[in-house]
Design a protein around this motif. Structure first.
Motif, short mmCIF file in Angstrom:
data_model
loop_
_atom_site.label_atom_id
_atom_site.label_comp_id
_atom_site.label_asym_id
_atom_site.label_seq_id
_atom_site.Cartn_x
_atom_site.Cartn_y
_atom_site.Cartn_z
N VAL A 76 0.84 -1.19 0.00
CA VAL A 76 0.00 0.00 0.00
C VAL A 76 0.88 1.24 0.00
O VAL A 76 2.06 1.20 0.34
CB VAL A 76 -0.94 0.04 1.22
N SER A 77 0.27 2.35 -0.39
CA SER A 77 0.92 3.66 -0.36
C SER A 77 -0.02 4.63 0.35
O SER A 77 -1.21 4.67 0.05
CB SER A 77 1.23 4.16 -1.77
N VAL A 78 0.53 5.40 1.31
CA VAL A 78 -0.25 6.35 2.08
C VAL A 78 0.35 7.73 1.87
O VAL A 78 1.55 7.94 2.05
CB VAL A 78 -0.27 6.00 3.58
N LYS A 79 -0.49 8.68 1.48
CA LYS A 79 -0.06 10.06 1.28
C LYS A 79 -1.07 10.98 1.94
O LYS A 79 -2.25 10.64 2.02
CB LYS A 79 0.06 10.38 -0.21
N MET A 80 -0.58 12.13 2.39
CA MET A 80 -1.46 13.05 3.09
C MET A 80 -1.35 14.45 2.50
O MET A 80 -0.27 14.87 2.09
CB MET A 80 -1.13 13.08 4.58
N THR A 81 -2.47 15.14 2.46
CA THR A 81 -2.51 16.54 2.04
C THR A 81 -3.10 17.36 3.17
O THR A 81 -4.04 16.92 3.84
CB THR A 81 -3.37 16.70 0.77
N PHE A 82 -2.55 18.56 3.37
CA PHE A 82 -2.96 19.41 4.47
C PHE A 82 -3.49 20.74 3.92
O PHE A 82 -3.07 21.20 2.86
CB PHE A 82 -1.78 19.69 5.41
N VAL A 83 -4.39 21.34 4.69
CA VAL A 83 -4.95 22.64 4.35
C VAL A 83 -4.62 23.58 5.50
O VAL A 83 -5.07 23.38 6.63
CB VAL A 83 -6.47 22.58 4.15
N GLY A 84 -3.79 24.58 5.23
CA GLY A 84 -3.41 25.52 6.28
C GLY A 84 -1.91 25.62 6.41
O GLY A 84 -1.15 25.11 5.58
#
Length: 422
Positions: A130-138
């Motif tokens: 699996v591959s896990v990526k995260m995007t943030f706002v702020g």
């Protein structure tokens, strides 16, 4: 700040489907984070080696501090209705928060690799890629938030790091946190759910309580102007039907570390694996081996959660010396600021920095017998351990010392009677 978890599923290998009634059908992946549940599309290929063809899913969070309290859970299911019957894996996403804080947001905000699928009844059932990526706002200001502990590293090794990698600026003493939660084994639902579901629920409680304890411990470290915990230990006390509770104990030595080159703690990078369809064993074989000394020489204690009580050692007289110096002369009390070791406190380290010179005074230990009941609170437990620590320090002062290293804790519970040792 709001954020989103982007998950991509590739394939799984080594699933044993001989006893599966739906062995000829595809598999599904159940993705759970806190109270959010997502189900993947049906897999293609062999039931033993299902392929999801880069299936993507997204979980949106209103606040990123939840990443420090709850893990991401993936389970392989035989049917779209679940539950996971081919094992599951629990992934801690705190590392991504560390990565975003220390590097450019676009440089390293993901992890990818093979993870073992564990079943509480049969053991490891296979591996999933699996591959896990995260995007943030702020913005990227995490430590300005009262609820966050991002920026604190936890190291289980009970010795100072190698001088060529880290510089130990200060050892500030013991930090500890305790979490008391309800044991799901004594909930009425345990009477109607399966053994597998009961085991998984208990593991979920363990993981959540331990992560919350680490977050609270990290907040203490930040308030001490430190950035790491050395000699980190985590214990689980099953108190049984005396209280129907589980107590998670976490402690370690707060330290302020700096990189030997850049003056800050370097990032611990996560190794990535390419989606090549090879067995995970072949990928694991290519990883470099970490050369460590004998566990007995480094830690001198077992690495399990339930270990026998190890006596602590009281020390007196700390100062900086050259590495070639082997003298054991004590230092007058007027010069404690020259060393990196905080005086008058407890330390969970088994070894001290090479440049520290100490005089050993003796071995100290403290024990007490307590009785659990339904009215025992977390404050009672904290008061019990605080009494033991004060007793240890009083023993050290009686021997002419002022500092304790090698601190350990142990609990032995029989019915409602507990013997606690430090």
């Amino acid at each position: 700040m709001p954020c989103a978890i982007k998950l991509r599923l590739f394939q799984a290998v080594g699933l044993s489907c001989e006893r599966d009634e739906n062995a000829k059908e595809g598999k599904y992946v159940e993705v759970t984070f806190h109270d959010q549940v997502r189900m993947s599309q049906r897999s293609a290929g062999s039931p033993d080696n299902p392929v999801w063809d880069n299936s993507e899913m997204s979980i949106e969070l209103s606040d990123d501090f939840q990443l420090q309290d709850y893990p991401l859970r993936l389970g392989v299911c035989s049917s779209e209705a679940g539950p996971p019957d081919h094992g599951f894996v629990t992934i801690n996403l705190e590392q991504i928060l560390h990565s975003r804080r220390e590097l450019d947001p676009e440089a390293l905000v993901s992890m990818k690799g093979w993870f073992p699928l564990f079943d509480t009844m049969t053991g490891v059932r296979g591996h999933i890629l699996v591959s896990v990526k995260m995007t943030f706002v702020g913005d990227q200001s995490y430590n300005d938030r009262f609820a966050s502990s991002v920026g604190v590293r936890f190291f289980s090794i009970a010795t100072p790091p190698q001088p060529g990698v880290f510089v130990v600026e200060k050892l500030l003493g013991l930090v500890e946190e305790r979490r008391v939660v309800q044991d799901p084994e004594y909930h009425w639902r345990d009477l109607i759910r399966s053994d597998r579901s009961s085991n998984e629920e208990r593991l979920r409680v363990f993981n959540n309580a331990a992560m919350r304890a680490r977050r609270e411990l990290g907040k203490q470290v930040l308030r001490m102007d430190a950035n790491a915990v050395l000699g980190y230990r985590e214990y689980v006390d099953l108190e049984g039907d005396a209280t129907d509770k589980i107590c998670i104990r976490a402690f370690g030595t707060a330290a302020r570390l700096a990189s030997a080159v850049s003056g800050r703690v370097p990032l611990l990078r996560q190794t990535s694996f390419e989606a090549t369809g090879r067995s995970p064993k072949s990928d694991f074989a290519q990883l470099p081996l970490l050369q460590l000394p004998s566990p007995l020489a480094v830690l001198q204690v077992p690495a399990t959660g339930l270990l026998a009580s190890e006596p602590s050692v009281a020390h007196v007289g700390t100062r900086n010396t050259d590495e070639d110096s082997v003298g054991m002369e004590s230092v007058p009390p007027a010069q404690p600021s020259l060393g990196v070791l905080q005086r008058g406190v407890l330390h969970s380290l088994d070894r001290l920095p090479v440049a520290e010179q100490i005089a050993m005074c003796g071995v100290v230990a403290a024990r007490a017998v307590k009785v659990f009941n339904s009215r025992t609170t977390q404050d009672h437990r904290e008061a019990w351990w605080e009494e033991l620590r004060e007793e240890l320090l009083s023993h050290a002062r009686a021997l002419g010392g002022d500092t304790i290293v090698g601190y350990r804790e142990h609990v032995s519970i029989t019915d409602e009677v507990a013997m606690i040792s430090a």
